[in-house]
Design a protein around this motif. Structure first.
Motif, short mmCIF file in Angstrom:
data_model
loop_
_atom_site.label_atom_id
_atom_site.label_comp_id
_atom_site.label_asym_id
_atom_site.label_seq_id
_atom_site.Cartn_x
_atom_site.Cartn_y
_atom_site.Cartn_z
N PHE B 107 0.88 -1.18 0.00
CA PHE B 107 0.00 0.00 0.00
C PHE B 107 0.91 1.22 0.00
O PHE B 107 1.36 1.68 1.04
N ARG B 108 1.18 1.75 -1.18
CA ARG B 108 2.26 2.74 -1.29
C ARG B 108 1.93 4.08 -0.66
O ARG B 108 2.82 4.78 -0.21
N GLY B 109 0.66 4.42 -0.64
CA GLY B 109 0.27 5.70 -0.04
C GLY B 109 0.03 5.59 1.46
O GLY B 109 -0.62 6.46 2.03
N MET B 110 0.52 4.52 2.07
CA MET B 110 0.39 4.36 3.51
C MET B 110 1.77 4.08 4.10
O MET B 110 2.65 3.59 3.40
N THR B 111 1.92 4.38 5.37
CA THR B 111 3.24 4.15 5.98
C THR B 111 3.46 2.65 6.18
O THR B 111 2.53 1.85 6.11
#
Lengths: 346, 270
Positions: B107-111
């Motif tokens: 999940f690239r848009g999450m840390t």
């Protein structure tokens, strides 16, 4: 007592901005947090507005040009919260219905399906006269407490109420998105395959997101109906969806405050540019004598046509978007880390 | 701790020879193309099993059949004696099958931290009403989840990247993150699709070490790999897939000697 012109205008803009802010919050749940390309947002808005109208309009015998059959005439002001709750329910149920048929579709297919379904819904509103009074519209939606408060007081009170609703929904969403529920939505947005492989039922997640955003839009519809006192099909065209899209892209995707700010900016801009000519006249009147030739000289080459200025508004809004996309693609309040990857598959 | 199996049955009570995952006569066709053609093998509980085969042998398709992405046209897949073919991917995952992808799907848009916490099972706060009306319970659960996340991060030596967005990680780090996410599910069996492909040698050793450690703690691992040294050196058992069929199954040293295997795949390997 009525408000003076400019105050009345500002209060109206403020109320509309709150309603559009709610719409933007709803769409932001769909696109910003879950990555659902919903191009039929206006349908949920309309569902809410019509639900409120049907619930609170007087029976058809008491209204001229009435072709509708059902007017439940809920008493105001006690019926008002009921009407808003049912509006939210109507928006949520319609979202559930549309979602259950199409939420499984991949991103852009969903965009096409929702756009088409909203178009169909608009046709239904125009044609099912018994329920919606067709193109004449439902024009006797009560404005709660209007008699008690007087015209001016009511306008201010309704603005305050709308702002309070906006704040309430904002806080509610904030809590949802901060919770693991928000993490679930964002994971589904980032990669459905991965979310499924980690044991999450992504279709159910998307359906829930769709229903929540739809309910918020429906609620906005109810608020809108009681504000204008009338619900007409031509208020609920595809253009509304695109204004809301513009608002969340301007304010920043995946940010609730961004969605609200975007909606406020857009509504303020849309409404205030109506007064370009008035402002022009005012500047001209206060300029000292020697400078009075400057403005006419600058604007003289422009065509003197009544539709010219309104058309320029679209150009200006377009330019605004090009600037945002070029210099701040994540929007005013968006987080570039979240936004740059949206819609991209690895 | 997440890296240990919660129930110790896998390495404790279970008899030595028991089969955790059984693939029996699985067939998957795409139009006229038969991608998997009656593959049959079993994965022993507590083992590291390697799945090898030339390109196009049907390895990834077989993984897809096991994890519910595809429904096999024929044959059965059983986990712990229960048939799981035809279930949806999330149902298969809920039964305890964790899987990573050939190209990591983080999940690239999450840390990194959010990526791991996402995978924790049965979170009350994942339901909208739970999130709104049961804050106490959600918080207790979240504290436990974050503890597991910290342990997993430490185990994978990703702790210094906890607050980074996954989109900023290197390829190797993404593979580790994906493995960590799977561990957060506390799976019975871990399926890894080419876990070390494209990972630099230092990180490869590290990854393999982690896999062994997980295996020592009782987790069953099935992985696809092309590197013969890795397969021969790190697996308890090897399954060779060729044209969608299982060519050979057995310990690496025996499979290595199989003439058909040598001809089909290993070529000059010795």
């Amino acid at each position: 007592m009525a408000l003076p012109g400019i105050a009345s205008f500002l209060v109206t803009i403020g109320t509309l901005a709150c309603i559009w802010g709610l719409l933007a919050l709803g769409l932001n749940v769909h696109y910003g947090y879950t990555g659902l390309l919903n191009f039929g947002h206006v349908a949920f808005f309309a569902a809410g507005a019509y639900a409120s109208a049907v619930l609170t309009m007087p029976p058809p015998e008491q209204v001229s040009q009435a072709n509708y059959v059902i007017g439940l005439d809920l008493p105001m002001p006690l019926g008002f919260p009921v009407s808003l709750a049912v509006a939210a329910l109507a928006g949520g149920l319609l979202a559930l219905l549309i979602g259950s048929t199409s939420v499984r579709l991949g991103s852009h297919y969903l965009a096409i399906a929702t756009f088409a379904l909203a178009g169909i819904f608009e046709d239904v509103l125009v044609n099912e006269t018994w329920l919606t009074n067709g193109t004449f519209g439902m024009n006797s939606v009560p404005k709660p407490m209007r008699e008690t408060l007087g015209a001016g007081g009511w306008q201010v009170a309704y603005l305050a109420f709308s702002a309070l609703c906006l704040l309430g929904v904002y806080l509610l969403l904030d809590r949802l998105i901060d919770a693991p529920f928000g993490r679930l939505l964002r994971g589904v947005r980032e990669s459905e395959d991965a979310a499924r492989m980690l044991g999450k039922d992504t279709n159910l997640v998307k359906l829930k997101s769709f229903a929540i955003g739809g309910a918020i839009a429906g609620f906005a519809g109810g608020l809108y109906a009681h504000f204008l006192g009338s619900v007409v099909t031509e208020q609920f065209v595809a253009g509304v969806t695109f204004v809301v899209w513009a608002a969340i892209l301007l304010g920043g995707v995946a940010s609730s405050s961004g969605a609200i700010v975007g909606a406020f900016l857009l509504i303020a801009f849309q409404q205030s540019t109506r007064f370009i000519l008035t402002i022009y006249g005012w500047i001209q009147s206060v300029l000292p004598e020697p400078l009075s030739g400057v403005l006419p000289a600058i604007f003289a080459p422009l065509p003197d046509h009544p539709s010219f200025v309104p058309s320029v508004r679209f150009i200006v809004i377009g330019c605004l978007f090009v600037l945002v996309i070029r210099y701040r693609p994540e929007g005013l309040f968006g987080d570039p880390n979240e936004v740059t990857v949206m819609g991209e598959e690895e | 701790m997440s890296v240990d199996r919660a129930e110790t049955e896998t390495n404790g009570d279970r008899p030595e020879d028991s089969t955790l995952l059984a693939v029996d006569g699985v067939v998957k066709q795409f139009g006229g193309l038969v991608a998997v053609d009656g593959a049959t093998f079993g994965v022993e509980a507590g083992s590291i099993t390697g799945l090898i085969g030339p390109n196009g042998a049907g390895k990834s398709t077989l993984f897809d059949c096991i994890t519910g992405v595809y429904t096999p046209d024929a044959g059965t897949v059983t986990l712990d004696g229960e048939a799981i073919q035809g279930l949806s991917p999330n149902q298969v995952a809920a039964r305890g099958v964790g899987r990573t992808f050939q190209t990591p799907k983080t999940f690239r848009g999450m840390t990194v931290r959010e990526n791991l916490a996402f995978a924790a099972r049965e979170q009350t706060g994942e339901r909208a009403l739970g999130a709104l009306f049961r804050p106490g319970r959600v918080e207790t659960e979240e504290t436990a989840i974050q503890e597991t996340v910290d342990e997993t991060l430490e185990f994978l030596e990703l702790d210094h990247l906890a607050e980074e967005y996954a989109g900023g990680l290197s390829g190797g780090q993404r593979k580790l993150l994906e493995l960590g996410r799977v561990l957060m599910m506390d799976p019975e069996i871990i399926l890894l699709d080419e876990p070390v492909a494209g990972v630099n040698p230092a990180l490869t050793d590290e990854l393999l070490e982690r896999l062994h450690e997980l295996n020592d703690r009782g987790r069953t691992i099935l992985f696809i790999e092309h590197d013969m040294d890795i397969v021969m050196g790190h697996c308890d058992s090897v399954v060779v897939l060729h044209n969608g069929q299982t060519l050979a199954v057995g310990p690496p040293e025996i499979v290595q000697e199989d003439d058909r295997v040598v001809e089909a795949y290993l070529g000059g390997y010795d």
